[in-house]
Write a protein that holds these residues in place. Structure first.
Motif, PDB file in Angstrom:
ATOM      1  N   PRO C  67       6.797  -1.472  -4.382  1.00 38.91           N
ATOM      2  CA  PRO C  67       6.171  -1.477  -3.063  1.00 38.91           C
ATOM      3  C   PRO C  67       6.405  -0.147  -2.323  1.00 38.91           C
ATOM      4  O   PRO C  67       7.276   0.627  -2.706  1.00 38.91           O
ATOM      5  CB  PRO C  67       6.867  -2.622  -2.337  1.00 38.91           C
ATOM      6  CG  PRO C  67       7.460  -3.457  -3.391  1.00 38.91           C
ATOM      7  CD  PRO C  67       7.769  -2.558  -4.526  1.00 38.91           C
ATOM      8  N   PHE C  68       5.643   0.055  -1.270  1.00 37.48           N
ATOM      9  CA  PHE C  68       5.617   1.360  -0.608  1.00 37.48           C
ATOM     10  C   PHE C  68       6.967   1.809  -0.069  1.00 37.48           C
ATOM     11  O   PHE C  68       7.260   2.990  -0.017  1.00 37.48           O
ATOM     12  CB  PHE C  68       4.585   1.359   0.522  1.00 37.48           C
ATOM     13  CG  PHE C  68       4.969   0.510   1.698  1.00 37.48           C
ATOM     14  CD1 PHE C  68       5.602   1.092   2.789  1.00 37.48           C
ATOM     15  CD2 PHE C  68       4.706  -0.852   1.728  1.00 37.48           C
ATOM     16  CE1 PHE C  68       5.968   0.319   3.885  1.00 37.48           C
ATOM     17  CE2 PHE C  68       5.068  -1.626   2.807  1.00 37.48           C
ATOM     18  CZ  PHE C  68       5.704  -1.047   3.885  1.00 37.48           C
ATOM     19  N   PHE C  69       7.812   0.852   0.322  1.00 39.80           N
ATOM     20  CA  PHE C  69       9.060   1.266   0.963  1.00 39.80           C
ATOM     21  C   PHE C  69      10.120   1.718  -0.036  1.00 39.80           C
ATOM     22  O   PHE C  69      11.160   2.207   0.334  1.00 39.80           O
ATOM     23  CB  PHE C  69       9.608   0.151   1.858  1.00 39.80           C
ATOM     24  CG  PHE C  69       9.649  -1.194   1.198  1.00 39.80           C
ATOM     25  CD1 PHE C  69      10.687  -1.527   0.363  1.00 39.80           C
ATOM     26  CD2 PHE C  69       8.628  -2.121   1.424  1.00 39.80           C
ATOM     27  CE1 PHE C  69      10.725  -2.767  -0.240  1.00 39.80           C
ATOM     28  CE2 PHE C  69       8.662  -3.358   0.820  1.00 39.80           C
ATOM     29  CZ  PHE C  69       9.704  -3.684  -0.016  1.00 39.80           C
ATOM     30  N   GLU C  70       9.841   1.532  -1.325  1.00 40.36           N
ATOM     31  CA  GLU C  70      10.782   2.053  -2.315  1.00 40.36           C
ATOM     32  C   GLU C  70      10.437   3.504  -2.603  1.00 40.36           C
ATOM     33  O   GLU C  70       9.312   3.957  -2.361  1.00 40.36           O
ATOM     34  CB  GLU C  70      10.704   1.236  -3.599  1.00 40.36           C
ATOM     35  CG  GLU C  70      11.251  -0.176  -3.432  1.00 40.36           C
ATOM     36  CD  GLU C  70      12.127  -0.583  -4.581  1.00 40.36           C
ATOM     37  OE1 GLU C  70      11.919  -0.038  -5.682  1.00 40.36           O
ATOM     38  OE2 GLU C  70      12.997  -1.431  -4.383  1.00 40.36           O
ATOM     39  N   ALA C  71      11.412   4.201  -3.185  1.00 38.45           N
ATOM     40  CA  ALA C  71      11.258   5.642  -3.371  1.00 38.45           C
ATOM     41  C   ALA C  71       9.990   5.987  -4.163  1.00 38.45           C
ATOM     42  O   ALA C  71       9.276   6.926  -3.823  1.00 38.45           O
ATOM     43  CB  ALA C  71      12.487   6.187  -4.091  1.00 38.45           C
ATOM     44  N   GLY C  73       7.376   4.113  -4.575  1.00 36.20           N
ATOM     45  CA  GLY C  73       6.177   3.399  -4.160  1.00 36.20           C
ATOM     46  C   GLY C  73       5.231   4.275  -3.374  1.00 36.20           C
ATOM     47  O   GLY C  73       5.569   5.385  -2.962  1.00 36.20           O
ATOM     48  N   SER C  74       4.013   3.787  -3.180  1.00 31.55           N
ATOM     49  CA  SER C  74       3.074   4.532  -2.360  1.00 31.55           C
ATOM     50  C   SER C  74       2.202   3.535  -1.615  1.00 31.55           C
ATOM     51  O   SER C  74       2.129   2.366  -1.966  1.00 31.55           O
ATOM     52  CB  SER C  74       2.205   5.437  -3.228  1.00 31.55           C
ATOM     53  OG  SER C  74       1.161   4.684  -3.802  1.00 31.55           O
ATOM     54  N   LEU C  75       1.525   4.033  -0.587  1.00 30.74           N
ATOM     55  CA  LEU C  75       0.704   3.137   0.219  1.00 30.74           C
ATOM     56  C   LEU C  75      -0.605   2.769  -0.479  1.00 30.74           C
ATOM     57  O   LEU C  75      -1.350   1.914  -0.018  1.00 30.74           O
ATOM     58  CB  LEU C  75       0.412   3.770   1.578  1.00 30.74           C
ATOM     59  CG  LEU C  75       1.576   3.596   2.566  1.00 30.74           C
ATOM     60  CD1 LEU C  75       1.337   4.423   3.817  1.00 30.74           C
ATOM     61  CD2 LEU C  75       1.766   2.123   2.940  1.00 30.74           C
ATOM     62  N   PRO C  78       0.474  -1.081  -1.501  1.00 31.44           N
ATOM     63  CA  PRO C  78       1.578  -1.356  -0.553  1.00 31.44           C
ATOM     64  C   PRO C  78       2.618  -2.322  -1.121  1.00 31.44           C
ATOM     65  O   PRO C  78       3.793  -2.212  -0.814  1.00 31.44           O
ATOM     66  CB  PRO C  78       0.863  -1.985   0.649  1.00 31.44           C
ATOM     67  CG  PRO C  78      -0.568  -1.609   0.494  1.00 31.44           C
ATOM     68  CD  PRO C  78      -0.824  -1.403  -0.952  1.00 31.44           C
ATOM     69  N   TRP C 265       9.574  -7.260  -7.282  1.00 34.02           N
ATOM     70  CA  TRP C 265       8.552  -7.645  -6.323  1.00 34.02           C
ATOM     71  C   TRP C 265       7.512  -8.601  -6.901  1.00 34.02           C
ATOM     72  O   TRP C 265       6.894  -9.360  -6.175  1.00 34.02           O
ATOM     73  CB  TRP C 265       7.861  -6.395  -5.768  1.00 34.02           C
ATOM     74  CG  TRP C 265       7.249  -5.514  -6.824  1.00 34.02           C
ATOM     75  CD1 TRP C 265       5.966  -5.550  -7.249  1.00 34.02           C
ATOM     76  CD2 TRP C 265       7.902  -4.505  -7.579  1.00 34.02           C
ATOM     77  NE1 TRP C 265       5.776  -4.618  -8.236  1.00 34.02           N
ATOM     78  CE2 TRP C 265       6.951  -3.957  -8.451  1.00 34.02           C
ATOM     79  CE3 TRP C 265       9.207  -4.006  -7.603  1.00 34.02           C
ATOM     80  CZ2 TRP C 265       7.261  -2.942  -9.355  1.00 34.02           C
ATOM     81  CZ3 TRP C 265       9.500  -2.986  -8.493  1.00 34.02           C
ATOM     82  CH2 TRP C 265       8.539  -2.464  -9.360  1.00 34.02           C
TER      83      TRP C 265
END
Lengths: 642, 311, 301
Positions: C67-71, C73-75, C78, C265
């Protein structure tokens, strides 16, 4: 590579040799050729690549380049070696058979030490080896256990057969408990049984046991004529089975059967004690198996564990060159963990030494770690989608069968990006297949011209041209035995859908699906592994085409009475001619021509070979031996002393 | 009075027989709908004629009603035929698994009641207190978390870090801990909520007020009167939970490699091993009916006021 | 699977309305609850328009993105991607549809069947009651999962199977509740009055008894919604639910469990979705009960 083996075997047949010694020698020479050709060495390299991923490699790209370079160099070296070997071999063939045999054995021993195998002194011979399996057999009788889970957890441990495969994957008498010869006129086939072999309960192995074994499968045994086994289909060629003397059995053959040694002495034909079964009955036997294998049964709790201990009177020892080495660990306990992550957790928690059959994703969990390693064994078979091309009507719609149109079949071939699946979903070391025979097979059936490389636009165009956009069909996938089946199959499905097919996947139970295919009850495409060859395995075209694609083969859509495409009839005629051809060169030419027809007409969609993956503790060493359907066979796993 | 109770028990028993009969009928028609077992039983190379002969032998060409009658007779004798997979009588195959599942089920029920009852009592007595709020939030989550997810989490975050607790299998006494917790968590929430409301109910009753008025200590009131009476109501929940526990066991057994009936049912259904499926379903149902019968009858004997109740 | 659990408890819980302090009381909580519910319904209906990506689209190279909030991850994704590189967020949105469909079919069917049988049993008593209550017992004796397993053997996996199984599992709880309440209503004055003026049974049941039962039925139906969501997930987990290649939250969890260690996730996201929907629906049910049942509301005050 396999040419020599096949040739020799065919030579043997064409000479109608009676001498098993020469048969053995011939096969032995083939073994040597194979080993020399580097087929298995190649496997080893793959094994290491996966097993020893180095966490400290920060610049991965560089490392990968290095690896590629190394690989390229090794391939070169191998090719050179191959050439040399072929030359050598030509000389060897001219030599005396005894010498060949000797040389082969020496080579065999060299190879053993070269592989990942420890000295006897380093191995903990009193160890208990615990293996976590993902599937377990429903019975422990080798004739009813079926393939799959039963193979590694019970069959291979408790039972031994008349013949064995050597490490070059050649069937041969040495290492098994028998020795074969064909009658001059090929009207019968004879097993000479090794003397002095006993079952775990002390019952002697003799001609009576062997005769009983076949008759039981065939439903001819008097004690229980209703006995049913899936092996019966494989024994269908057997006529009368006669005991000649205490250690000799003759099997009558209606037609000469080239594969008689495999199909009566191979790995699934584990020997059984006659008196024990008659005295105790089939039900008892299914729970308390007695064989003459390297391990003797101790106890089992269905779907929980099977415990076995080393059979100390086993007829072979640790130096035996072939498949039946004595067991290394004193006890082998198979434990059942149907959830893959639970199996991995059991390894992690130290409850098992080997997590059997894991997916590439779970393998990655263990790869980067010092306290575990991953073993990857290539399967000897090639996955392919078998298409129903010879039925004029679609059984569901009742209209013209779209698979009759070569454009539809080619579209399916172009649609699937097998390389991407190999690279991303599998380990990256699998071989892309273009026929039942992967690249490297000699003659180069695997290297057909104009390969159907991934081209979705072309696939869609072909489908559109054929007017079959939206063609809906089901693919049956036998699940539970093939690595990562629920990972790559959805990818295949979606790739087909992307070009305009509408595919549903029937994730079927393995044995159930096989029964349906054999009974010819699956009108739609199914996935099957083709008994083709991986690098080095000589299960040649005859064997592969006897199982799949051809008319009347057990795992083929084509049956007598179908409405054959003209191209298919041509293909079939060539295969039949090749199967009956004793001149090897000529036979291979015919197989090649047939494969070209099959390929150009896209009778099937060949995919890739699949690896077998195992995560183990560092104390476990494993030496690969040929083992038809399971890969890892716990007998050969060594647990080192602490 | 006694004879009336006896009559109720007999009536309850007859109703159970009727229910079992209903289950048998459903199983029969469902399995006949599931297709022709002969093509599965017959050897691979069997000819059409051999298959027809086999059908004749198994009586599959007889009228449905005759087959049904024979099915009933077979069941009375606990004859379910040969398992296709195990090539042994299905009754034996199922029988082997029954103990493991009953063990797990009992442990799961124990967990459910051991967690649910004390929490329910405390929540009722200290209504609105921290325990009350906390346990009711817990109950909401308990009923919202899928148990297969909880099971995997327990393996990954408990079994891997506590040596004493194995990740799966049924090899040592402590093997049962995680499966039982997983299995018990869902019903625990229901038990807690039920206990709480039964307790609240009892505490409102006149005799409790009387007891309090007599000057009995709060502890005596709670344990001697309120608890005893609310527990009677909780017993009925036991019967209702048995079915749920057995359902849950099917999932939990797969996750924890517990060699019980649940796993067997799943494997058998995948392999279309109908004799085993029939035997498992019937035995499970009979077991549930039996437990409910015992609960109901004993309940009627313990508290005759209930027997005419609408529950 | 405990299909009949929550409802069973509800039915036999005489103080159901009185016992909650932790509940939807403030308008804020109610608004939040309703918004989440509404969001769920909108996603279920308009998922295909809302989803940012085709939930079936493969991206083998970009598989298992976090998911985006992991290093890493990207939007773009998400909530990350699954083991075939398919967008988790889009699959989650699509998955809501199956849950919603299951709810939309199971709840009305179970409610109608259960209520009718319940009224009949309660009103007529005697043999009618005995037969219907034996059917209730039958349901209790055959856990839904066993029915599911059997249906899987007969038919290919489909949503219809799931609906049949869940209706079978849930109708009995409605029957039990309605029968109990009908027994009570039978003795009430307005019903007795209707009887004395000679209204026939059917008329009384439809005109007088049923309206008094509506509130309880609606409450029970609401509380069973969560059960349906969880049960669908459980059936899919075992492979006896909807087809493996369709998208539902249960199937997402089932498919993600093979990579639970490396891609948390894939299991957690749909798991949280199930938990949130169950929680919210339960809270809504509690609120609805208070709202619809002034008597209970008064008692509480």
């Amino acid at each position: 590579m396999s040419r020599h083996w096949t040739k020799l075997r065919r030579t043997k047949l064409s000479r109608r040799s009676l001498l098993s010694a020469s048969a053995r020698a011939g096969v032995g020479a083939a073994g040597l050729a194979l080993v020399g050709c580097g087929g298995d060495d190649d496997d080893d390299q793959q094994q290491q690549t996966v097993a020893q991923a180095q966490p400290e490699q920060e610049q991965q790209q560089q490392a990968m380049q290095q690896q590629q370079q190394q690989q390229a160099m090794q391939e070169q070296a191998q090719q050179q070696a191959m050439q040399q070997q072929q030359e050598q071999q030509a000389e060897q063939q001219a030599q005396q058979v005894e010498q060949q045999e000797q040389a082969q054995q020496e080579e065999e021993l060299d190879r053993s030490t070269a592989q990942e195998e420890a000295e006897v002194s380093e191995v903990d011979l009193d160890a208990e080896l615990v293996v976590g399996y993902g599937s377990f057999p429903p019975t422990l009788d080798i004739t009813t256990a079926g393939g799959g889970g039963g193979q590694g957890a019970s069959n291979n441990l408790h039972f031994a057969a008349l013949a064995a495969y050597n490490s070059g994957r050649v069937i041969q008498a040495e290492g098994g408990f028998g020795d074969w010869e064909f009658a001059d006129d090929l009207s019968s086939f004879r097993w000479k049984i090794k003397e002095g072999v006993t079952f775990h309960n002390g019952e002697p192995l003799n001609a009576e046991s062997v005769q009983f074994y076949y008759e039981r499968i065939l439903g001819r045994a008097e004690y229980n004529p209703d006995f049913e086994s899936q092996l019966r289909a494989r024994a269908g060629w057997m006529g009368d089975i006669t005991v000649v003397d205490e250690y000799t059995v003759d099997i009558a053959m209606d037609t000469p059967f080239v594969d008689a040694p495999e199909q009566s002495g191979g790995i699934n034909f584990g020997l059984l004690p006659k008196q024990y079964i008659i005295d105790n009955g089939d039900d008892h036997f299914a729970n308390n198996p007695i064989g003459c294998g390297a391990y003797q049964f101790m106890s089992w709790v269905p779907d929980q564990e099977i415990r076995s201990q080393r059979f100390e009177n086993f007829a072979f020892d640790h130096d035996a060159p072939f498949q039946y080495k004595a067991g290394w660990a004193k006890y082998i306990t198979g434990r059942y963990f149907p959830e893959e992550q639970a199996r991995a957790a059991a390894l992690e928690a130290g409850e098992v030494d080997i997590a059997y059959r894991i997916s590439p994703d779970v393998a990655k969990q263990f790869e980067d770690r010092d306290d575990f390693k991953v073993i990857a064994l290539p399967d000897v078979r090639v996955m392919a989608l078998e298409l129903p091309v010879n039925q004029s009507l679609d059984p569901i719609t009742g209209e013209e069968n779209p698979w009759r149109d070569v454009r539809v079949r080619q579209a399916a071939n172009y649609a699937i990006d097998a390389d991407a699946i190999i690279e991303n979903l599998l380990t990256g070391t699998e071989e892309r297949a273009y026929s039942p025979f992967p690249a490297g097979y000699d003659p180069p059936i695997g290297n057909l011209p104009g390969q159907y490389n991934y081209d979705p636009d072309k696939a869609r165009a072909l489908l559109e041209e054929a007017g079959q956009i939206g063609f809906a069909f089901t693919i049956t996938l036998p699940t539970g035995l093939w690595t990562a089946d629920r990972i790559w199959m959805p990818a295949v499905q979606q790739m087909l859908n992307d070009v305009g097919f509408q595919v549903e996947i029937d994730y079927a139970d393995f044995g159930n699906a096989l029964a349906l295919i054999r009974n010819n009850e699956l009108p739609h495409p199914f996935v099957f592994n083709q008994a083709g060859v991986s690098s080095g395995a000589p299960l040649g075209p005859a064997f592969a085409y006897r199982l799949v694609t051809t008319i009347g083969a057990p795992y083929s859509h084509a049956q007598e009475g179908d409405d054959f495409l003209p191209e298919f009839s041509e293909f079939q005629a060539l295969i039949e001619e090749a199967n009956a051809e004793f001149d090897q060169q000529r036979a291979n030419d015919l197989y090649y021509q047939a494969s070209v027809i099959s390929y150009e007409n896209a009778f099937q969609v060949p995919l890739f070979g699949l690896p077998h993956l195992y995560a183990v503790t560092p104390q476990i060493l494993y030496n690969e031996y040929y083992d038809t359907s399971t890969g890892l066979n716990a007998i050969y796993a060594q647990k080192l002393k602490a | 009075m006694r004879s009336e109770l006896g009559a109720t028990a007999v009536g309850r028993f007859l109703r159970s027989i009727a229910v079992v009969f209903g289950v048998v009928t459903i199983v029969f028609f469902m399995s006949r709908g599931a297709g022709d077992p002969v093509s599965r039983l017959a050897p691979i190379d069997a000819t059409q004629q051999e298959i027809e002969e086999a059908k004749e032998r198994y009586g599959l060409n007889d009228p449905m009603i005759e087959q049904y009658g024979r099915f009933l007779w077979d069941i009375v004798r606990l004859e379910f035929g040969q398992s296709f997979r195990a090539t042994r009588p299905a009754t034996d195959v199922v029988g082997e698994r029954l103990v493991a599942t009953i063990q797990l089920g009992a442990a799961g029920l124990f967990v459910a009641f051991a967690i649910g009852i004390p929490l329910g009592i405390v929540a009722a007595v200290r209504r609105g207190g921290a325990t009350d709020i906390f346990s009711r939030i817990g109950a909401l989550f308990g009923q919202a978390v899928p148990n297969f997810w909880l099971g995997l989490m327990l393996i990954l975050f408990v079994a891997l870090y506590i040596d004493f607790i194995p990740t799966g299998g049924r090899t040592s006494p402590q093997s049962i801990i995680l499966p039982a917790i997983t299995l018990g968590s869902f019903p625990a929430a229901a038990v807690m909520r039920f206990t709480r409301s039964a307790m609240l109910d009892t505490l409102q009753q006149d005799y409790i007020r009387t007891a309090r008025a007599k000057g009995l200590s709060e502890r005596a009131v709670l344990f001697k009167h309120a608890l005893r009476n609310s527990m009677l109501a909780v017993i009925t929940l036991l019967g209702l939970q048995v079915g749920n526990i057995l359902s849950g066991a099917i999932i939990v057994e797969t996750v924890f490699a517990w060699p019980g009936l649940g796993q067997l049912i799943i494997q058998s259904i995948v392999a279309t091993d109908y004799p085993v499926v029939q035997a498992s379903v019937l035995l499970t149902s009979v077991w549930i009916v039996f437990i409910n019968l015992v609960v109901d009858v004993s309940y009627t004997f313990i508290d005759p006021r209930i027997r005419t109740g609408a529950i | 699977m405990s299909e009949s659990q929550a409802p069973a408890q509800t039915v036999e819980d005489p103080f159901a309305g009185r016992r909650r302090n932790w509940r939807v009381r403030s308008p804020k909580t109610l608004v939040a609850t309703l918004s989440i519910l509404l969001l769920f319904i909108v996603l279920g209906i308009f998922g295909s328009q809302i989803a940012p990506e085709d939930p079936f689209k493969l991206n083998l190279v970009g598989r298992l993105q976090p998911p985006f909030f992991e290093a890493e991850g990207s939007l773009d994704h998400p909530l990350g991607t699954d083991d075939l590189g398919r967008d988790t967020l889009s699959r989650l949105i699509y998955g809501a549809r199956i849950s919603l469909l299951a709810i939309a079919m199971v709840i009305p069917l179970a409610t109608v069947i259960g209520s009718i049988l319940g009224i009949l049993a309660g009103w007529f008593g005697g043999w009618t009651s005995r037969v219907i209550m034996a059917l209730v017992d039958l349901q209790l004796a055959m856990p839904a999962i066993l029915i599911a397993v059997f249906l899987r053997a007969i038919w290919e996996p489909s949503l219809t199977n799931v609906v049949i199984v869940l209706v079978f599992a849930l109708w009995a709880t409605f029957a039990r509740l309605v029968r109990g309440e009908t027994l009570g209503l039978k003795e009430r004055e307005f019903v007795l009055a209707a009887r004395t003026i000679g209204a026939n049974d059917l008329r009384i049941m439809v005109r007088h008894v049923l309206p008094s039962l509506v509130n309880s039925i609606v409450i029970l139906a609401t509380l069973n919604v969560a059960t349906v969501v969880i049960a669908e997930a459980g059936l899919s987990f075992l492979g006896v639910g909807i087809p493996q290649d369709s998208i539902s939250w249960g199937i997402m969890i089932s498919q993600g469990r093979g990579v639970i260690v490396t891609a948390w996730w894939l299991v957690t996201v749909p798991g949280i979705a199930i938990i949130v929907v169950s929680l919210v629906v339960n809270l809504f049910g509690d609120w609805l009960r208070d709202f619809l049942d002034p008597q209970l509301r008064n008692i509480q005050r």
